[in-house]
Design a protein around this motif. Structure first.
Motif, PDB file in Angstrom:
ATOM      1  N   ALA A  39       0.787  -1.234   0.000  1.00 34.73           N
ATOM      2  CA  ALA A  39       0.000   0.000   0.000  1.00 34.73           C
ATOM      3  C   ALA A  39       0.821   1.288   0.000  1.00 34.73           C
ATOM      4  N   PRO A  40       1.920   1.403   0.758  1.00 35.00           N
ATOM      5  CA  PRO A  40       2.666   2.672   0.781  1.00 35.00           C
ATOM      6  C   PRO A  40       3.125   3.077  -0.611  1.00 35.00           C
ATOM      7  N   SER A  41       3.224   4.369  -0.846  1.00 31.44           N
ATOM      8  CA  SER A  41       3.568   4.872  -2.183  1.00 31.44           C
ATOM      9  C   SER A  41       4.909   4.339  -2.671  1.00 31.44           C
ATOM     10  N   TYR A  42       5.889   4.192  -1.755  1.00 27.97           N
ATOM     11  CA  TYR A  42       7.210   3.718  -2.174  1.00 27.97           C
ATOM     12  C   TYR A  42       7.182   2.237  -2.559  1.00 27.97           C
ATOM     13  N   ALA A  43       6.127   1.510  -2.135  1.00 27.37           N
ATOM     14  CA  ALA A  43       6.037   0.075  -2.403  1.00 27.37           C
ATOM     15  C   ALA A  43       4.954  -0.267  -3.417  1.00 27.37           C
ATOM     16  N   LEU A  44       4.370   0.753  -4.001  1.00 25.86           N
ATOM     17  CA  LEU A  44       3.182   0.561  -4.829  1.00 25.86           C
ATOM     18  C   LEU A  44       3.443  -0.289  -6.062  1.00 25.86           C
ATOM     19  N   TYR A  45       4.666  -0.214  -6.614  1.00 21.72           N
ATOM     20  CA  TYR A  45       4.947  -0.899  -7.871  1.00 21.72           C
ATOM     21  C   TYR A  45       5.920  -2.066  -7.722  1.00 21.72           C
ATOM     22  N   GLY A  46       6.269  -2.432  -6.482  1.00 17.95           N
ATOM     23  CA  GLY A  46       7.173  -3.551  -6.285  1.00 17.95           C
ATOM     24  C   GLY A  46       8.635  -3.138  -6.334  1.00 17.95           C
ATOM     25  N   HIS A  47       9.504  -4.135  -6.348  1.00 13.43           N
ATOM     26  CA  HIS A  47      10.946  -3.868  -6.311  1.00 13.43           C
ATOM     27  C   HIS A  47      11.687  -5.019  -6.971  1.00 13.43           C
ATOM     28  N   THR A  48      12.852  -4.702  -7.549  1.00 10.99           N
ATOM     29  CA  THR A  48      13.721  -5.704  -8.163  1.00 10.99           C
ATOM     30  C   THR A  48      15.102  -5.650  -7.536  1.00 10.99           C
ATOM     31  N   GLY A  49      15.641  -6.816  -7.185  1.00 13.27           N
ATOM     32  CA  GLY A  49      17.011  -6.917  -6.693  1.00 13.27           C
ATOM     33  C   GLY A  49      17.727  -8.045  -7.417  1.00 13.27           C
ATOM     34  N   ILE A  50      19.031  -8.142  -7.219  1.00 14.15           N
ATOM     35  CA  ILE A  50      19.803  -9.215  -7.849  1.00 14.15           C
ATOM     36  C   ILE A  50      20.653  -9.897  -6.779  1.00 14.15           C
ATOM     37  N   ARG A  51      20.534 -11.206  -6.709  1.00 13.44           N
ATOM     38  CA  ARG A  51      21.148 -12.003  -5.636  1.00 13.44           C
ATOM     39  C   ARG A  51      22.284 -12.867  -6.175  1.00 13.44           C
ATOM     40  N   PHE A  52      23.365 -12.916  -5.409  1.00 18.25           N
ATOM     41  CA  PHE A  52      24.480 -13.820  -5.699  1.00 18.25           C
ATOM     42  C   PHE A  52      24.664 -14.732  -4.495  1.00 18.25           C
ATOM     43  N   LYS A  53      24.677 -16.023  -4.762  1.00 18.55           N
ATOM     44  CA  LYS A  53      24.841 -17.009  -3.689  1.00 18.55           C
ATOM     45  C   LYS A  53      25.971 -17.961  -4.039  1.00 18.55           C
ATOM     46  N   ASP A  54      26.918 -18.093  -3.126  1.00 19.95           N
ATOM     47  CA  ASP A  54      28.069 -18.979  -3.339  1.00 19.95           C
ATOM     48  C   ASP A  54      28.430 -19.598  -1.990  1.00 19.95           C
ATOM     49  N   ASN A  55      27.959 -20.808  -1.756  1.00 17.60           N
ATOM     50  CA  ASN A  55      28.185 -21.461  -0.466  1.00 17.60           C
ATOM     51  C   ASN A  55      29.661 -21.682  -0.182  1.00 17.60           C
ATOM     52  N   ALA A  56      30.435 -21.926  -1.218  1.00 13.91           N
ATOM     53  CA  ALA A  56      31.861 -22.180  -1.030  1.00 13.91           C
ATOM     54  C   ALA A  56      32.575 -20.969  -0.430  1.00 13.91           C
TER      55      ALA A  56
END
Length: 368
Positions: A39-56
């Motif tokens: 509902a808040p204006s800053y969250a109205l359209y969603g968000h995109t992020g990019i994740r890097f995962k490396d267990n080693a």
């Protein structure tokens, strides 16, 4: 001064912790994270992020484009003008996920099927930007935001426009954006009256998080689907908001209806002053701001600065000039109806249009 020094040291340690040079292992993964709307204006359209995962390497980090500094000198003026510098930040994935679960926003992950050399290139490029001037960018609502920046970085690493920005659509940007605020009438109305002609263009650019998520499902790279795996990490349970009279078109209708029925000169004058000041604001923003979305705003024909001119002549009993300005405003209002008749928000502004017509065509006002 002490707080600023402490903040600086914290940021220095923070960035060092996440910008250290790491040679990703052969099993490293990269994924696009899509956050649902709220509902808040800053969250109205969603968000995109990019994740890097490396267990080693004990690495699990998310990069976000869209942060800004409230302590920036002349923050509000720069925000309105459109030259406020946004920047990329990083968080541990655990912190990232927790924050959006806490906000009750859905979290979706799409693991990209990329060769390890491309993943390493992408990680190095983004990670190194944290401590260079490349972390900054000038935000643009459609052309440069958290979603388009991720698309840019992925395409740069792959050396081609694998994720194509240009997607022919019959809808306009305004039509695409409109449903996102369906539960919040006043916010929806505000968004549509401050936007100008750019958002009435065909929505050919991929710029919204949820649209990117859907588009990624159809893209291929090296003759294989670009997305290896799609996972719903958290599905927000959002109950339908109860009807809120004070955030509905009925509030506007009732308020305007009262003003019309009162037929009071002072009340109507205050209403015209508000319309005129809004018109001046839209005009100022159009001349001052770099945001293309607010340029050439034809809503000035409804929220018209000439109401102030009309009041000036009317209060000075200059009947002839007041009448001329009134007919000019009426003409502009007719033009406005033709301009917005086929727009998705026409019904939203219709009560204001009708009220303005009633006020302007009245031959006399009460003298009280």
């Amino acid at each position: 001064m002490g707080k600023k020094l402490l903040s600086f040291l914290f940021l220095l340690v923070f960035f060092q912790g996440f910008s250290q040079s790491v040679q990703l292992s052969e099993n490293a993964k990269v994924s696009i994270i899509t956050i649902g709307t709220a509902a808040p204006s800053y969250a109205l359209y969603g968000h995109t992020g990019i994740r890097f995962k490396d267990n080693a390497n004990h690495l699990d980090v998310v990069f976000n484009y869209g942060a800004f500094d409230f302590d920036t000198p002349n923050f509000m003026l720069r925000f309105v003008k459109g030259d406020l510098q946004y920047f990329v930040t990083s968080n541990t994935y655990a912190e990232f996920e927790y924050s959006y679960r806490y906000e009750n926003r859905s979290i979706y992950e799409q693991v990209l099927d990329l060769p390890i050399d491309k993943i390493r290139t992408l990680y190095t490029e983004i990670n190194n930007s944290l401590t260079s001037d490349e972390r900054f960018y000038t935000y643009k609502f459609i052309d440069k935001n958290c979603t388009t920046m991720v698309i840019d970085k992925v395409n740069e690493a792959l050396g081609d426009n694998v994720i194509d920005f240009q997607k022919p659509q019959e809808k306009t940007y305004r039509s695409v954006l409109f449903p996102y605020a369906n539960e919040h009438f006043l916010q929806q109305l505000g968004i549509n009256i401050i936007f100008g002609t750019k958002v009435d263009q065909e929505a050919s650019k991929l710029f919204l998080p949820l649209d990117l998520m859907q588009e990624l499902k159809t893209i291929t790279y090296n003759e294989k689907p670009l997305v290896k795996e799609t996972t719903t990490i958290f599905e927000a349970q959002q109950e339908k908001a109860p009807f809120n009279f004070f955030d509905s078109i009925y509030l506007v209708i009732v308020v305007l209806g009262i003003i019309v029925l009162l037929n009071n000169r002072k009340v109507t004058s205050i209403y015209f002053i508000l319309l005129g000041l809004l018109g001046l604001f839209f005009t100022f923003i159009g001349l001052y701001s770099f945001h293309e979305e607010v340029l050439w705003n034809y809503n000035v024909l409804l929220f018209n600065p000439f109401y102030l001119v009309f009041l000036y002549f009317h209060n000075r009993n200059n009947v002839i000039k007041a009448k001329r300005v009134k007919w000019l405003i009426l003409l502009m209002l007719v033009i406005y109806v033709f301009v917005v008749f086929n727009k998705v928000y026409f019904i939203s502004v219709l009560p204001i249009i009708i009220a303005n017509f009633i006020f302007l065509v009245r031959i006399t006002w009460n003298k009280n």
